[in-house]
Design a protein around this motif. Structure first.
Motif, PDB file in Angstrom:
ATOM      1  N   LEU A 186     -54.683  56.384  29.985  1.00  0.00           N
ATOM      2  CA  LEU A 186     -53.648  55.610  30.675  1.00  0.00           C
ATOM      3  C   LEU A 186     -53.454  56.123  32.094  1.00  0.00           C
ATOM      4  CD1 LEU A 186     -51.614  53.314  30.013  1.00  0.00           C
ATOM      5  CD2 LEU A 186     -49.946  55.103  29.498  1.00  0.00           C
TER       6      LEU A 186
ATOM      7  N   TYR B 105     -40.834  56.616  31.640  1.00  0.00           N
ATOM      8  CA  TYR B 105     -40.433  57.493  30.541  1.00  0.00           C
ATOM      9  C   TYR B 105     -39.692  58.710  31.072  1.00  0.00           C
ATOM     10  CZ  TYR B 105     -40.623  60.496  26.444  1.00  0.00           C
ATOM     11  OH  TYR B 105     -40.272  61.309  25.401  1.00  0.00           O
TER      12      TYR B 105
ATOM     13  N   MET C 155     -45.744  54.391  20.220  1.00  0.00           N
ATOM     14  CA  MET C 155     -46.319  53.333  21.051  1.00  0.00           C
ATOM     15  C   MET C 155     -47.366  52.553  20.260  1.00  0.00           C
ATOM     16  SD  MET C 155     -45.841  52.524  24.342  1.00  0.00           S
ATOM     17  CE  MET C 155     -45.443  54.121  25.032  1.00  0.00           C
ATOM     18  N   GLU C 156     -48.242  53.282  19.592  1.00  0.00           N
ATOM     19  CA  GLU C 156     -49.296  52.628  18.814  1.00  0.00           C
ATOM     20  C   GLU C 156     -48.690  51.772  17.711  1.00  0.00           C
ATOM     21  OE1 GLU C 156     -53.432  53.813  16.468  1.00  0.00           O
ATOM     22  OE2 GLU C 156     -51.989  55.361  17.033  1.00  0.00           O
TER      23      GLU C 156
ATOM     24  N   ALA D 144     -46.757  58.759  21.712  1.00  0.00           N
ATOM     25  CA  ALA D 144     -47.993  57.996  21.547  1.00  0.00           C
ATOM     26  C   ALA D 144     -48.055  57.336  20.172  1.00  0.00           C
ATOM     27  CB  ALA D 144     -49.196  58.918  21.748  1.00  0.00           C
TER      28      ALA D 144
ATOM     29  N   GLY E   8     -51.499  63.267  25.676  1.00  0.00           N
ATOM     30  CA  GLY E   8     -50.991  62.242  24.773  1.00  0.00           C
ATOM     31  C   GLY E   8     -51.519  60.860  25.075  1.00  0.00           C
ATOM     32  N   PHE E   9     -51.823  60.605  26.342  1.00  0.00           N
ATOM     33  CA  PHE E   9     -52.278  59.279  26.781  1.00  0.00           C
ATOM     34  C   PHE E   9     -53.492  59.453  27.700  1.00  0.00           C
ATOM     35  CE2 PHE E   9     -47.835  58.953  25.723  1.00  0.00           C
ATOM     36  CZ  PHE E   9     -47.727  57.739  25.059  1.00  0.00           C
TER      37      PHE E   9
ATOM     38  N   PHE F 148     -44.950  64.202  23.670  1.00  0.00           N
ATOM     39  CA  PHE F 148     -45.829  63.102  24.072  1.00  0.00           C
ATOM     40  C   PHE F 148     -46.690  62.611  22.910  1.00  0.00           C
ATOM     41  CE2 PHE F 148     -44.774  64.568  28.360  1.00  0.00           C
ATOM     42  CZ  PHE F 148     -44.563  63.351  28.980  1.00  0.00           C
ATOM     43  N   TYR F 149     -47.025  63.488  21.978  1.00  0.00           N
ATOM     44  CA  TYR F 149     -47.775  63.054  20.797  1.00  0.00           C
ATOM     45  C   TYR F 149     -46.919  62.090  19.974  1.00  0.00           C
ATOM     46  CZ  TYR F 149     -50.277  63.300  16.342  1.00  0.00           C
ATOM     47  OH  TYR F 149     -50.945  62.987  15.182  1.00  0.00           O
TER      48      TYR F 149
END
Length: 642
Positions: free
Chosen positions: A389, A323, A342-343, A339, A385-386, A335-336
């Motif tokens: 991970l 990224y 991504m979800e 995320a 945010g992750f 980053f929020y």
């Protein structure tokens, strides 16, 4: 496709453009190669003294001008030689050159350059390359421009900045009884550690980087420079053994305690649809993971994430996200938002590496660092945010940038960087010689990250994905061997297969979790037109099958010719990969050590790579030393028969 339908040059190098011919020069036991106006492989009594002496003219993007040479005269005698020529670079710079060498070990290369108009350049002058093997960490005496002398050492770990400045001469021991002094006249020179870029050399170059660039050479004002090599020979000086066409390789069977790295493939958004359409080829390769690229500054987002999710569903591959952080606003919000996307896409990540966009460009010595949030802030926001991970940082470009901007590694699960072998030179010899620099890069990177961080290598292939040193990568419509080129034709030939195998052998010598060897499509692709499999396809497939196996000790009598990689699977079966990294046919005498059972061999070379698989043959039972014939750049896979 059959190999018979392709010329030999295309099979080996992916192009019918032949490599530049090297003209040998010799005077007694002093030897050199004359190539395109410059000298390389400067030896005395078989010992490498200097890797190259080159007169180089660079444009504003650090691209190298290809001089048009005229009036070439070569006078070669037993005890001396002389070369004279004229050259023109681009539109506006002419120079005349003279090279003289004699049997006493004296070599002089002089150039006078005169612009016929104001000429813009980043660098115009000599570059001298000292080799690294047998030299790194060893003594050197530096004479500075003010006449003072400094007794020092060539760097062992890679120096991020210039180890020596204001250089007038360098003196080192090039072999037993051989003292080499290289004098640089006509300007102020300084040295950079070219291992940063995976070049196998220390480079001493003209015009300090602290001075402005690009700069203007005024019309009609001549500039004269020269390099003088003077060898002092003591009676103990002995000749080094000459060329050999037989190399012994042995496997001890002793475990190293390391596991072989996972081999991954890069997926760029512009190649995503082709990759989706050929997911069966991905399944055939069975890569350890896919490195999927997402650039916030290029507008990548929902469409790309959805495509990566579809690719994951079709191939069941693990995905690592690369990224590129915009970092122009609130990092937590960036980053929020990522995320949430991504979800929504359903993409399941194993890990993510984050890198601010501005850090893709290099910041040379003396330059102002671009505005960028602290890396600690970037990593903190990524963690928020992750939170579950695995998070990686470092650089998505090359080791140089990691070495010069070292991340707060305690905030990371793993550290990453890539390498590229065509930053400064793109001839076949120089590209393969970059494999010599990899152990130094890996040791230096490990020193930066410490022993408790996971080490993941990013893209390591021949084509240049992105140029940290200029505004662009260069087009290569003529299929040449070209520095900083987006497309390198050798990716389509046996040459790339040999390079990948040699690279993997170097990776196996270190505690490295993964590396990215190629992509399925694009400039670093493994598939061509009509789904033809390039030679590197087979080697990458072989490497993927070795992931996680125990690396066992192996050795090559000459690592400049053959690089070995030996692994043992949980059932005790041996696999050995041998790469001929030269343009010469070689005989390998292979000792498998205590390996039990029959062995098979598959040899990929200029005549055998067509089709879906490489033919496998069984080696004679009862032999303990096997003799293999490897054609130029051939790769052999030996395995215990199941």
């Amino acid at each position: 496709m059959t190999t018979a339908t392709l010329t030999r040059l295309v099979r080996l190098f992916g192009t019918d453009v032949a490599a530049l011919e090297a003209q040998p020069l010799s005077a007694g036991e002093l030897e050199a190669e004359f190539v395109q106006g410059n000298l390389r492989a400067i030896r005395f009594k078989g010992h490498e003294i200097l890797r190259a002496i080159s007169y180089v003219v660079r444009d504003r993007d650090w691209g190298t001008f290809d001089p048009a040479i005229s009036g070439l005269v070569v006078d070669a005698q037993d005890e001396h030689f002389e070369v004279r020529y004229a050259a023109r670079c681009g539109e506006g710079l002419d120079y005349v050159a003279t090279i003289r060498g004699n049997a006493a070990g004296v070599l002089k290369f002089s150039v006078t350059a005169t612009p016929d108009r104001d000429f813009e350049t980043n660098r115009c002058g000599f570059c001298v390359l000292h080799p690294i093997v047998g030299i790194a960490g060893k003594p050197v005496t530096v004479e500075h421009c003010d006449g003072t002398k400094e007794d020092s050492l060539f760097p062992d770990l890679i120096d991020p900045w210039q180890p020596f400045k204001s250089i007038r001469s360098l003196t080192h021991t090039a072999g037993e009884g051989i003292e080499a002094t290289c004098r640089l006249i006509g300007d102020a020179f300084e040295m950079e550690d070219q291992r940063n870029w995976s070049d196998a050399s220390y480079k001493t170059y003209v015009r300090p980087l602290a001075l402005p660039w690009p700069y203007i050479m005024p019309q009609g004002i001549s500039n004269t420079q020269s390099v003088e090599l003077d060898l002092k020979i003591s009676p103990p000086a002995a000749a080094k053994s000459g060329r050999r066409d037989t190399v012994r390789v042995s496997v001890s069977g002793r475990p190293t305690g390391r596991k072989f790295a996972a081999t991954g493939l890069l997926v760029m958004p512009e190649d995503l649809q082709d990759t989706l359409d050929h997911s069966s080829a991905l399944r055939a390769i069975a890569p350890g993971f896919l490195l999927c690229h997402l650039d916030a500054t290029a507008g990548h987002g929902e469409a790309e994430l959805n495509g990566y999710a579809r690719l994951q569903d079709r191939t069941e591959c693990r995905v690592l996200l690369e990224y590129i952080v915009a970092a122009t606003g609130n990092l937590d919000c960036e980053f929020y938002d990522l995320a949430l996307r991504m979800e929504k896409s359903g993409l399941r990540l194993d890990a993510m590496v984050v890198c601010p966009s501005v850090d893709r460009q290099s910041t040379p010595p003396g330059s102002v660092w671009p505005a960028c949030p602290p890396l600690s802030d970037v990593y903190r926001a990524a963690r928020a945010g992750f939170p579950d991970l695995a998070l990686g940082g470092g650089m998505v470009s090359y080791f140089t940038e990691l070495n010069r901007k070292r991340p707060p590694v305690t905030m990371l699960d793993f550290v990453t960087h890539g390498t590229n072998p065509i930053v400064h030179a793109a001839d076949d010899t120089s590209v393969m010689q970059t494999l010599e620099a990899l152990p130094f890069i890996f040791r230096s990177a490990r020193q930066i990250m410490g022993d408790d961080r996971i080490y993941r290598l990013g893209p390591t292939f021949i084509p240049m994905r992105q140029n940290p040193y200029g505004s662009r990568v260069f087009d290569n419509d003529l299929n040449e061997r070209k520095t900083m080129a987006k497309m390198d034709p050798r990716q389509r030939g046996v040459f790339a297969a040999s390079f990948v195998a040699g690279y993997a052998a170097r990776v196996a010598e270190h505690d490295i979790a993964s590396f990215v060897a190629a992509s399925l499509f694009g400039p670093a692709g493994l598939l061509g037109e009509a789904d033809n499999r390039y030679p590197a396809f087979h080697v990458v497939k072989w490497l993927c099958s070795l992931a996680g196996q125990s690396v066992i000790e192996s050795s090559s009598q000459d690592e400049t010719k053959i690089l070995p990689l030996a692994c043992r699977d949980p059932a005790g079966r041996l696999s050995v990969l041998l790469s001929n990294i030269t343009a010469d046919p070689l005989t390998v005498k292979f000792d498998p050590g205590a390996a039990e059972g029959a062995l098979t061999v598959a040899i990929l070379d200029e005549d055998s790579f067509a089709g879906t698989e490489v033919k496998t043959e069984e080696l004679p039972v009862g032999s303990r030393v096997f003799e293999l014939q490897l054609k130029p750049y051939a790769v052999a896979l030996l395995r215990c028969k199941v």
